[in-house]
Design an enzyme around this catalytic site. Sequence first.
Site, short mmCIF file in Angstrom:
data_model
loop_
_atom_site.label_atom_id
_atom_site.label_comp_id
_atom_site.label_asym_id
_atom_site.label_seq_id
_atom_site.Cartn_x
_atom_site.Cartn_y
_atom_site.Cartn_z
N PRO A 22 17.48 37.68 -27.32
CA PRO A 22 16.44 37.53 -26.29
C PRO A 22 16.26 36.05 -25.94
O PRO A 22 15.49 35.34 -26.58
CB PRO A 22 15.19 38.09 -26.98
CG PRO A 22 15.44 37.87 -28.44
CD PRO A 22 16.92 37.98 -28.65
N CYS A 107 9.92 31.96 -31.83
CA CYS A 107 9.98 30.99 -30.74
C CYS A 107 9.26 29.69 -31.12
O CYS A 107 8.09 29.72 -31.52
CB CYS A 107 9.37 31.57 -29.47
SG CYS A 107 9.40 30.42 -28.07
N SER A 211 21.44 35.13 -36.47
CA SER A 211 21.37 34.36 -35.23
C SER A 211 21.42 32.88 -35.57
O SER A 211 20.93 32.46 -36.62
CB SER A 211 20.07 34.69 -34.48
OG SER A 211 19.97 33.96 -33.28
#
Length: 327
Positions: A22, A107, A211
């Site tokens: 994302p 984030c 990731s």
Amino acid sequence: MNLYHPVKIGSLSLSGNLFLAPVAGYSDRAFRSICRECGADFAYTEMVSAEALTRGSEKTEVIMSRAPNESKYAVQIFGGVPETMAKAARMVLDETHAECIDINGGCPVPKIIKSGAGSSLTKDPDLLYRIVHAVTEEVGSQVPVTVKIRSGWDSEHITFLDCADAALKAGASAITLHARTKKQGYEGKADWNKLAELVKFIDGRIPVFGSGDAFSPEDAARMLETTGCDAVMFARGAMGNPFIFTKTREFLETGKYSEIPDRMRIEYGFKELDLLIEDRGEESACREMRKRFCSYSKGMDGGAALRKQIVAAGTRQDYLSIFADKI
């Protein structure tokens, strides 16, 4: 062990383990559609604000839109209030029928952190638990709920195991670790040793996805081999390079891969542009594609000269003129 293999996230079965992350400002339905065409097995939307969604923001509807060739996809939401996150999750399912809800716990952008969301959750595993629990209680067995986290706030506060434990106990069906701290942002190196540590900690109870620093087929293979994670999530490595999915699958299955000719790279750039035009109109789409065509052109002969023209392009015809000798 076959490095390329199916993955099961709760009740959701996926045919392979190469995912699109994302990525804010990138993972719209146009780019996800191109990545799907190039072999991405699953993709996540840009993060959607739970607050904005529950207040009726039209922008969230665009972000959540399913790509035409996506039979399965995940919508990622962010927020710091459990009740709002639960309400947002219900709205996502009612409006999109997405196959998975992902919670952003990683984030590092200041405005996200100030809202009590994103990486701020690395400092508060209890709040992460309450958010995940509220969302899983709301959606029940309808779809799996997954969580993406970072390794911690900074080098003095490494909390990924506490956060993973909280998410697992709250009912998460999978966990993605971006093995950098909030303080690192996107600098330095991702510490895949922490990813391996998380895999060992979870011990097969739910899938773990990796990731961070997956920029090539070789990187993906190394991540899978050295950490034991169940899937690789490409982020920056896919920007302007949706072919990384094609090449990585080929590499995982055969040990080699074919390079993509410049002509094909530009053709896919135009496919992405045309999808963006459908969604945003020509002016907005062409402005957005400046950064994306710059990425598509990396490594090409005369790429620097092309990029000087790309940053001034304003119409589809401008791009046709710029790439006239490439297509």
